[in-house]
Design a protein around this motif. Structure first.
Motif, mmCIF file in Angstrom:
data_model
loop_
_atom_site.group_PDB
_atom_site.id
_atom_site.type_symbol
_atom_site.label_atom_id
_atom_site.label_comp_id
_atom_site.label_asym_id
_atom_site.label_seq_id
_atom_site.Cartn_x
_atom_site.Cartn_y
_atom_site.Cartn_z
ATOM 1 N N ARG A 178 -2.005 6.069 5.692
ATOM 2 C CA ARG A 178 -2.814 4.942 5.202
ATOM 3 C C ARG A 178 -3.843 4.478 6.240
ATOM 4 N NH1 ARG A 178 -5.617 1.632 3.138
ATOM 5 N NH2 ARG A 178 -5.404 0.732 1.064
ATOM 6 N N TYR A 212 0.792 -1.218 0.000
ATOM 7 C CA TYR A 212 0.000 0.000 0.000
ATOM 8 C C TYR A 212 0.833 1.280 0.000
ATOM 9 C CZ TYR A 212 -4.058 -2.917 1.021
ATOM 10 O OH TYR A 212 -5.056 -3.859 0.960
ATOM 11 N N LYS A 236 -11.473 11.663 3.654
ATOM 12 C CA LYS A 236 -10.826 12.196 2.450
ATOM 13 C C LYS A 236 -11.385 13.565 2.048
ATOM 14 C CE LYS A 236 -9.746 7.635 0.500
ATOM 15 N NZ LYS A 236 -9.894 6.752 -0.697
ATOM 16 N N THR A 255 -4.052 8.630 2.069
ATOM 17 C CA THR A 255 -3.743 7.629 1.042
ATOM 18 C C THR A 255 -2.416 7.930 0.361
ATOM 19 O OG1 THR A 255 -6.120 7.448 0.608
ATOM 20 C CG2 THR A 255 -4.626 6.458 -1.005
#
Length: 379
Positions: free
Chosen positions: A345, A143, A205, A302
């Motif tokens: 993350r 990731y 987000k 992210t």
């Protein structure tokens, strides 16, 4: 590694049982597989309502839809439909269900293996053992260091004598074919416009409302119409309503709210004609990038190295740095907020879907406006 470079499957199934953005990022894999097997028949299995990103894709012969929570009868019907129909299945999501579909459908499988979002040790190793056992080739998720498109393309490594060939040519994401805008929306577009998509799937987000107000006011004063985009989801419709309520009347008159009114192919048509797209880390941002629209996007928790929008034509495995307040590759500019923890993350600062993310809260409108001016200056 066993040499499967001479394998020539006649029927291939691609499985992506997740969101629309996850479907879109499989298209480079599909295109590269088409180069390998020009005569094979390609089918695609995914969730109902999540497959519009494949509309008009020239490489896909058949699309198979299933519910994200199928009942027992639907399961049996689908498994019967799939049973041993394919020579090869690409399992592009690490879920147990996706692997079950691949196991039932094909004689051979390749697949993605999951891991802990923050790279920590977890039970995934044990959970992945049966998936590795049923596959001829697997790729581990990373990731932080591995881009999701690279991850998908690496599923083809086993079919190349020299796997480096996978990344030796320009790599493109294939957007859906466009559809005409509704006459009402088309008639409202009377000058150059910027598309803004403020609503991500999850709250962590999001960018603050007051910052959107500041940015939209600047764009209107700059001479643009602003087109607000959103899915039909209740929270996205409400977010656009809240943004519009903050705007002064003169500014509001230059904003077109398309929330919930466009299909994905129509959104593609809107994006192709836009002067600029600005959005958060969400699937429409990936669509804008795939449509070759100048794109500015905000990344918080992210890692852009994992899920940054792919710049079409990029050659190589990794377009982005893990952390940079601003980085531009091709038509994509990624902005990240401050903080040594960026990107973590996690699901925001509280590591849950309804959390805020301070890195996005502290991403100032001035930084975005600076990026806008730089992009517009290159046009």
């Amino acid at each position: 590694m066993t040499d499967f470079s001479t394998l020539k499957p006649k029927k291939v199934l691609f499985i992506a049982t997740r969101q629309i953005g996850d479907v879109l990022v499989t298209t480079p894999l599909i295109s590269k597989a088409r180069e390998l097997w020009p005569d094979a028949e390609f089918h695609f299995l995914g969730y109902k309502g999540k497959l519009e990103m494949l509309k008009g894709n020239p490489d896909i012969t058949q699309i198979i839809e299933t519910s994200d929570r199928p009942g027992f009868g639907e399961y049996l019907s689908l498994l019967n439909r799939l049973f041993q129909r394919y020579d090869l299945a690409f399992v592009t999501q690490p879920s147990d269900r996706a692997y079950l579909y691949g196991l039932v459908a094909a004689f051979r499988r390749v697949g993605i293996l999951g891991g802990h979002p923050q790279g920590k040790q977890s039970k995934n190793k044990q959970q992945n053992s049966w998936k590795k056992w049923i596959c001829m080739h697997t790729i581990d998720v990373d990731y932080f260091a591995q881009h999701v498109i690279t991850e998908k393309l690496r599923l083809l490594e086993v079919f190349f004598r020299n796997p480096a060939e996978l990344f030796a040519k320009p790599i493109d994401v294939t957007p859906p074919i466009g559809e005409a805008l509704t006459p009402i929306i088309a008639s409202e577009l009377t000058q150059p416009y910027v598309v803004i998509h403020p609503g991500p799937l999850t709250a962590y987000k999001r960018w603050p409302l007051a910052n959107w107000q500041h940015l939209i006011t600047y764009l209107v004063k700059r001479g643009f119409q602003v087109v607000l985009s959103a899915s039909p989801a209740k929270q996205d419709l409400q977010l656009n309503h809240d943004i519009l309520s903050l705007l002064e009347t003169g500014t509001r008159e230059q904003v077109i709210d398309t929330a919930g009114k466009l299909s994905i192919p129509q959104a593609g048509s809107l994006l192709r004609a836009a002067s600029l797209y600005i959005g958060v880390d969400t699937s429409i941002t990936h669509l804008a990038a795939a449509c070759n629209t100048p794109t500015i996007t905000f990344f918080g928790p992210t890692p852009p190295t994992n899920f940054g929008p792919w710049p079409n034509g990029f050659i190589g495995e990794q377009p982005y740095q893990l952390r940079a307040r601003s980085q531009t590759v091709g038509n994509i500019t990624i902005l990240q907020g401050p903080g040594e923890c960026v990107p973590c993350r996690k699901a925001g600062c509280l590591d849950r879907a309804d959390s805020n993310s301070e890195c996005l809260d502290f991403l100032e409108p001035a930084q975005v406006i600076e990026a806008v001016e730089k992009v517009l200056g290159q046009q």
